[in-house]
Design a protein around this motif. Sequence first.
Motif, PDB file in Angstrom:
ATOM      1  N   ALA A  50      17.732  45.633  52.422  1.00  0.00           N
ATOM      2  CA  ALA A  50      17.485  44.995  51.518  1.00  0.00           C
ATOM      3  C   ALA A  50      17.684  46.578  50.587  1.00  0.00           C
ATOM      4  O   ALA A  50      18.681  46.261  48.839  1.00  0.00           O
ATOM      5  CB  ALA A  50      16.220  44.179  50.545  1.00  0.00           C
ATOM      6  N   LEU A  51      16.765  47.791  50.304  1.00  0.00           N
ATOM      7  CA  LEU A  51      16.465  48.913  49.689  1.00  0.00           C
ATOM      8  C   LEU A  51      18.729  49.408  50.293  1.00  0.00           C
ATOM      9  O   LEU A  51      19.146  50.046  49.358  1.00  0.00           O
ATOM     10  CB  LEU A  51      16.104  49.447  50.139  1.00  0.00           C
ATOM     11  N   ALA A  52      19.292  49.244  51.268  1.00  0.00           N
ATOM     12  CA  ALA A  52      19.938  50.017  51.951  1.00  0.00           C
ATOM     13  C   ALA A  52      21.282  49.018  51.034  1.00  0.00           C
ATOM     14  O   ALA A  52      22.155  49.430  50.920  1.00  0.00           O
ATOM     15  CB  ALA A  52      19.900  49.732  53.777  1.00  0.00           C
ATOM     16  N   LEU A  53      21.250  47.680  50.987  1.00  0.00           N
ATOM     17  CA  LEU A  53      22.201  47.096  50.395  1.00  0.00           C
ATOM     18  C   LEU A  53      22.590  47.452  49.268  1.00  0.00           C
ATOM     19  O   LEU A  53      23.294  47.957  48.944  1.00  0.00           O
ATOM     20  CB  LEU A  53      21.293  45.732  50.454  1.00  0.00           C
ATOM     21  N   VAL A  54      21.406  47.537  47.955  1.00  0.00           N
ATOM     22  CA  VAL A  54      21.326  47.959  46.867  1.00  0.00           C
ATOM     23  C   VAL A  54      22.225  49.529  46.521  1.00  0.00           C
ATOM     24  O   VAL A  54      22.856  49.391  45.394  1.00  0.00           O
ATOM     25  CB  VAL A  54      20.179  47.787  46.255  1.00  0.00           C
ATOM     26  N   LEU A  55      21.585  50.100  47.530  1.00  0.00           N
ATOM     27  CA  LEU A  55      21.884  51.484  47.810  1.00  0.00           C
ATOM     28  C   LEU A  55      23.526  51.127  47.563  1.00  0.00           C
ATOM     29  O   LEU A  55      24.892  52.181  47.323  1.00  0.00           O
ATOM     30  CB  LEU A  55      21.532  52.910  48.788  1.00  0.00           C
ATOM     31  N   THR A  56      24.081  50.686  48.895  1.00  0.00           N
ATOM     32  CA  THR A  56      25.321  50.136  49.772  1.00  0.00           C
ATOM     33  C   THR A  56      26.622  50.646  48.090  1.00  0.00           C
ATOM     34  O   THR A  56      27.499  50.754  47.754  1.00  0.00           O
ATOM     35  CB  THR A  56      24.924  50.005  50.458  1.00  0.00           C
ATOM     36  N   CYS A  57      25.459  49.352  47.601  1.00  0.00           N
ATOM     37  CA  CYS A  57      26.108  48.726  46.545  1.00  0.00           C
ATOM     38  C   CYS A  57      26.786  49.838  45.320  1.00  0.00           C
ATOM     39  O   CYS A  57      27.955  49.999  44.068  1.00  0.00           O
ATOM     40  CB  CYS A  57      25.302  47.085  46.108  1.00  0.00           C
ATOM     41  N   ALA A  58      26.047  50.139  45.389  1.00  0.00           N
ATOM     42  CA  ALA A  58      26.260  51.845  43.894  1.00  0.00           C
ATOM     43  C   ALA A  58      27.317  52.717  44.913  1.00  0.00           C
ATOM     44  O   ALA A  58      27.827  53.428  44.214  1.00  0.00           O
ATOM     45  CB  ALA A  58      25.226  52.193  43.630  1.00  0.00           C
ATOM     46  N   MET A  59      27.204  52.848  46.132  1.00  0.00           N
ATOM     47  CA  MET A  59      27.818  54.687  46.482  1.00  0.00           C
ATOM     48  C   MET A  59      29.232  53.605  46.791  1.00  0.00           C
ATOM     49  O   MET A  59      30.308  54.565  46.313  1.00  0.00           O
ATOM     50  CB  MET A  59      27.437  54.731  47.722  1.00  0.00           C
ATOM     51  N   VAL A  60      29.424  52.135  47.651  1.00  0.00           N
ATOM     52  CA  VAL A  60      30.781  51.873  47.388  1.00  0.00           C
ATOM     53  C   VAL A  60      31.650  52.009  46.782  1.00  0.00           C
ATOM     54  O   VAL A  60      32.906  52.665  46.348  1.00  0.00           O
ATOM     55  CB  VAL A  60      30.938  51.197  48.775  1.00  0.00           C
ATOM     56  N   LEU A  65      37.041  53.812  44.068  1.00  0.00           N
ATOM     57  CA  LEU A  65      37.890  53.714  42.846  1.00  0.00           C
ATOM     58  C   LEU A  65      37.297  55.832  42.502  1.00  0.00           C
ATOM     59  O   LEU A  65      38.294  55.195  40.681  1.00  0.00           O
ATOM     60  CB  LEU A  65      37.007  53.252  41.702  1.00  0.00           C
ATOM     61  N   LEU A  66      37.347  56.993  42.698  1.00  0.00           N
ATOM     62  CA  LEU A  66      36.995  58.274  42.131  1.00  0.00           C
ATOM     63  C   LEU A  66      38.825  58.515  42.247  1.00  0.00           C
ATOM     64  O   LEU A  66      38.767  59.199  40.802  1.00  0.00           O
ATOM     65  CB  LEU A  66      36.319  58.822  43.122  1.00  0.00           C
ATOM     66  N   PRO A  67      39.505  58.263  43.485  1.00  0.00           N
ATOM     67  CA  PRO A  67      40.565  58.474  42.444  1.00  0.00           C
ATOM     68  C   PRO A  67      41.833  57.921  40.778  1.00  0.00           C
ATOM     69  O   PRO A  67      42.370  58.695  40.430  1.00  0.00           O
ATOM     70  CB  PRO A  67      41.862  58.201  44.206  1.00  0.00           C
ATOM     71  N   ILE A 116      28.714  47.347  39.144  1.00  0.00           N
ATOM     72  CA  ILE A 116      28.686  47.794  37.669  1.00  0.00           C
ATOM     73  C   ILE A 116      28.689  49.291  37.247  1.00  0.00           C
ATOM     74  O   ILE A 116      29.736  49.833  37.106  1.00  0.00           O
ATOM     75  CB  ILE A 116      29.289  47.115  36.971  1.00  0.00           C
ATOM     76  N   GLY A 117      27.378  49.360  37.820  1.00  0.00           N
ATOM     77  CA  GLY A 117      27.655  50.952  37.051  1.00  0.00           C
ATOM     78  C   GLY A 117      27.731  51.975  38.498  1.00  0.00           C
ATOM     79  O   GLY A 117      28.762  52.720  38.224  1.00  0.00           O
ATOM     80  N   GLY A 118      27.856  51.721  40.073  1.00  0.00           N
ATOM     81  CA  GLY A 118      28.701  52.959  40.605  1.00  0.00           C
ATOM     82  C   GLY A 118      30.363  52.465  39.929  1.00  0.00           C
ATOM     83  O   GLY A 118      30.789  54.166  40.550  1.00  0.00           O
ATOM     84  N   ALA A 119      30.738  51.605  39.701  1.00  0.00           N
ATOM     85  CA  ALA A 119      32.251  51.554  39.266  1.00  0.00           C
ATOM     86  C   ALA A 119      32.468  52.404  38.489  1.00  0.00           C
ATOM     87  O   ALA A 119      33.136  52.768  38.441  1.00  0.00           O
ATOM     88  CB  ALA A 119      32.864  50.801  39.323  1.00  0.00           C
ATOM     89  N   ALA A 120      32.192  52.769  36.868  1.00  0.00           N
ATOM     90  CA  ALA A 120      31.770  53.581  36.146  1.00  0.00           C
ATOM     91  C   ALA A 120      30.978  54.580  36.523  1.00  0.00           C
ATOM     92  O   ALA A 120      31.906  55.526  35.912  1.00  0.00           O
ATOM     93  CB  ALA A 120      30.373  52.960  34.922  1.00  0.00           C
ATOM     94  N   LEU A 353      31.786  63.666  49.517  1.00  0.00           N
ATOM     95  CA  LEU A 353      30.833  63.208  49.048  1.00  0.00           C
ATOM     96  C   LEU A 353      31.154  61.892  50.451  1.00  0.00           C
ATOM     97  O   LEU A 353      30.388  61.066  51.406  1.00  0.00           O
ATOM     98  CB  LEU A 353      30.197  62.712  48.687  1.00  0.00           C
ATOM     99  N   ALA A 354      32.076  61.693  51.223  1.00  0.00           N
ATOM    100  CA  ALA A 354      32.640  61.091  52.012  1.00  0.00           C
ATOM    101  C   ALA A 354      32.090  61.544  53.825  1.00  0.00           C
ATOM    102  O   ALA A 354      31.577  60.054  54.117  1.00  0.00           O
ATOM    103  CB  ALA A 354      34.558  61.353  52.721  1.00  0.00           C
ATOM    104  N   ALA A 355      31.354  62.275  53.628  1.00  0.00           N
ATOM    105  CA  ALA A 355      31.073  62.392  55.090  1.00  0.00           C
ATOM    106  C   ALA A 355      28.973  61.587  54.892  1.00  0.00           C
ATOM    107  O   ALA A 355      28.388  62.118  55.930  1.00  0.00           O
ATOM    108  CB  ALA A 355      30.059  63.780  55.240  1.00  0.00           C
ATOM    109  N   MET A 356      28.224  61.543  53.734  1.00  0.00           N
ATOM    110  CA  MET A 356      27.854  61.233  53.275  1.00  0.00           C
ATOM    111  C   MET A 356      27.208  59.654  53.935  1.00  0.00           C
ATOM    112  O   MET A 356      26.144  59.322  54.621  1.00  0.00           O
ATOM    113  CB  MET A 356      27.163  61.267  52.281  1.00  0.00           C
ATOM    114  N   PRO A 357      28.427  58.722  53.894  1.00  0.00           N
ATOM    115  CA  PRO A 357      27.411  57.845  54.414  1.00  0.00           C
ATOM    116  C   PRO A 357      27.717  57.503  56.605  1.00  0.00           C
ATOM    117  O   PRO A 357      26.989  57.250  56.750  1.00  0.00           O
ATOM    118  CB  PRO A 357      29.151  56.810  54.321  1.00  0.00           C
TER     119      PRO A 357
END
Length: 435
Positions: A50-60, A65-67, A116-120, A353-357
């Motif tokens: 569950a923790l991994a899911l939440v962290l992934t939701c922020a990072m992906v 959307l960075l570009p 939403i926070g990760g997208a922002a 950051l691409a290599a972190m996942p």
Amino acid sequence: MPPHPHTPHPLRSRSFRLLFAGRTLSQLGDAVVPVALALAVLQATGSTAALALVLTCAMVPSLLLLPLGGVLGDRFDARRIALTTDLVRCATQLLVGAQLLSDEPRLWVIAIAEVIGGAASAFAMPTVSPLVAGTVKDGQLQRANAAMGAARSAARLSGPALGGLLVLTWGPGWAFVLDGASFALSAALLAAVRVRHVPVPRRSLLADLREGWGEMRSRDWYWSSLIAHSAWNGAAAVLMTLGPAIAVNEQGGEGVWVAMLQTGAVGLLLGSLLAGRARPRRPVLAANLGLATYALPLLLMAASAPWPLTIAAYGIAQAGLGFLSPVWETTVQRAIPAHALARVTSYDWLLSLAAMPLGYALAPVAADAWGAQVPLTVAALTVTVACLATAAAPGVRRLGTEQPTGGGTGGGSGTYSAAGDGQPRSKKVSSETVA
């Protein structure tokens, strides 16, 4: 260029002072959250998945959307974008805080808020460099970036302790309320900041993306360094994944891991302070060589070295990172034309950051198959080779502290190397408007 001895410190500028205060507040709030989030999700679900899911939701969404965030940061006013994203992240953190303060927190609400926070954050990250470059003069850039780096390091040093105190006394929900409040204060301060802005001609989104990519790809010192930075982040993911278990099971317990992280935070701060005073003749080369020191804690941990050595090595490695960040940001702000700075910065974040996942995913698999020593050693060799190999790029060797600017600070006219070979070519800087 090195600052003139009589150049005033950037913190004497009202706009930079407001920007510095706002970013420091939001960084402190963000440094509090990781401890609170991990403990809150584990308390609510008892599941590391569950923790991994939440962290992934922020990072992906942040990576994807960075570009686009870079395009908007160049096309529109970076200050307004940063202000808007601060308000969005204020709302999402308050929502998570409200969920955690309730009797029955809902994981799906927290996950959506993190999306939403990760997208922002994808739209916020590319604005930092244009904001710094737009509030100080060229001779103040390195000191301004060093001040921002020192504040960031201080937040990382004090944030976990403050987060742990909040969790133990008031509960994890209040840590998110604090983070939300920090974003609200940051937005209020940004509203009073005056930032130079270079208008960009309106074109298609694809054309803007291509131009930003071309600015980055045309400079061999830039893309070769990004490969090294990506290798470093991948190696850091390996250490962050395997390190806690090794510290707890083989090197003395949880206190060893906490001491290692705190020593790293101190090293990060010292490296940032050093960057404000040091003037290496070849800044990118010196910074990349310093980044290669991250191999030391990886190799020592792989060799089951005494924990004091590993902790000291990690402090040295983080000092290398603390030194790199202001030096790199200053070089980029001087070399990249102001109208493309946010887009180039967004590609910088994306590729770095691409290599972190990948590191997060492969490290435990490799450790299960061959033992933790193998992925740790491979990560150490990878970061060493990638960082040292940047010296083979002509631009890395030739780019010096006297490299003319690309107009990133709007200081009038200047030159920059479009070909990335370290040789300046004339480039007239556009006139700027104050937003």
